[in-house]
Design a protein around this motif. Sequence first.
Motif, PDB file in Angstrom:
ATOM      1  N   THR A  14       9.341  -3.250  -6.639  1.00 33.37           N
ATOM      2  CA  THR A  14       9.977  -1.965  -6.944  1.00 33.37           C
ATOM      3  C   THR A  14      11.405  -2.181  -7.427  1.00 33.37           C
ATOM      4  N   PRO A  49      12.045   3.978  -4.382  1.00 32.98           N
ATOM      5  CA  PRO A  49      10.642   4.137  -4.779  1.00 32.98           C
ATOM      6  C   PRO A  49      10.332   5.495  -5.406  1.00 32.98           C
ATOM      7  N   LEU A  79       3.525   3.186  -3.659  1.00 33.02           N
ATOM      8  CA  LEU A  79       4.970   3.081  -3.463  1.00 33.02           C
ATOM      9  C   LEU A  79       5.414   3.506  -2.071  1.00 33.02           C
TER      10      LEU A  79
END
Length: 472
Positions: A199, A213, A299
């Motif tokens: 990420t 995220p 995520l």
Amino acid sequence: MTFTIPFDNTYAALPGQFYSKLPPQAVTAPRLAAFNEDLARIMGITPGDAGEMAQVFGGNLVPEGADPLAQLYAGHQFGTYNPQLGDGRAILLGEVLGVDGKRRDIQLKGAGRTPYSRNGDGRAWLGPVLREYVVSEAMHALGIPTTRALAAVETGETVWREGGLPGAVLARVAASHLRVGSFQIFAARGDKASLRQLTDYAIARHFPEADGPMGLLRAVRDAQSELIAAWMSVGFIHGVMNTDNSSIPGETIDYGPCAFMDDYHPHRVFSSIDRGRRYAYANQPSIAVWNLAQLATALIQQMDDPEAGVEEATEIVHAMPARTEEAWLSRFRAKLGISAAGDGDLELVTGLLERMAENQSDFTNTFRALADGTARDQFTDPAAFDTWAPDWQARLEGAPDPQAVMRSANPAFIPRNHRIEEMIAAAVAGDYALFNKLNRVLAKPFEDQPEHADLQRPPLPQEVVQATFCGT
């Protein structure tokens, strides 16, 4: 070697769980079939002679500065989760920071077996390589975010599919090859550390303004909304919108069974493997939302309190349909010559599309003909157009230069399926004249080019392409 590529690799510096490092497999007799000089110049690549470039782009020679690897990812394929996919026939040579300041991957597609080949041969045959070359470059010329083609190499080897076919390798360029599936695999494994690292990497590389995220999720949503609207505006059908083909930077990626529509119908499907019409033309916006939801699910797994992220992620995903429709309507307004939003625009656009579907109207030619007053000729029943046109003409009253707006939004040329198939057949026989012609003409899709009017013609009944194929 005079041929140089100024590599500046970052993905290869990530830990080993994200990839497998290995070189491409050599081929018997590489021959450079095509090289994109304009793209090479932007990337700061110094070309060499054809033999040198064939050795590199065919996979026989790893150039200085490259750090070749196959990326790991998972993905939903036609709605079914596959826990491990990865680059089964592609090798990422490395990255280049271009003279325009943009970072791009260089990947060899068809470069041989990798740990993720799943019993496949890791190769590509010439037809899909040339299709992706032409169609991706055409997409770039249309102004739609896309991977691009740097080179195509014939390998001198036979690839076995239904029968023996000439092998080839495509050198593909992308903002990156990060996909929704790149995140899914680590979420499924419960590997929060790798999710966080990936990420952070995606944010730094593509969306430095994003915050964490959920910021990444929001940025991907916005990029994908614009991308899908752009596809719809030119009648493009991706054909295989699996999550492993959903690009994090929002580019069109993996031109397998893709196609541009000739006559318009919202439920048009070309992909030979899409038997349930999951990825039909009109389904693409909703599938993009579904794919984004899978990214959201991945995520939030990295968050210390995943439940706390569910509400925000849900809000982000649920906002996507409206954002996509807004982008879609903006593009279709322009296709009608309308510069500013107004009441009734949605009904005006859908009214035309419904009539086009009922009258087998050619998507590209109908919109292009709006500017010169001949659009009614595209209808089997011109009266259908005549009942719609007065409201459109009234809407254009006072609009600034609607003809110019329409001509800049409606291409005269697209890579039509029957011409692509004709090009492939000729190239397999050793004739690249149509390949070169298509690339020249499609590089200027919004220009009239009357000397190439043959490429605007829809297929004759015997030329209609009923199905397109992945090539794997």
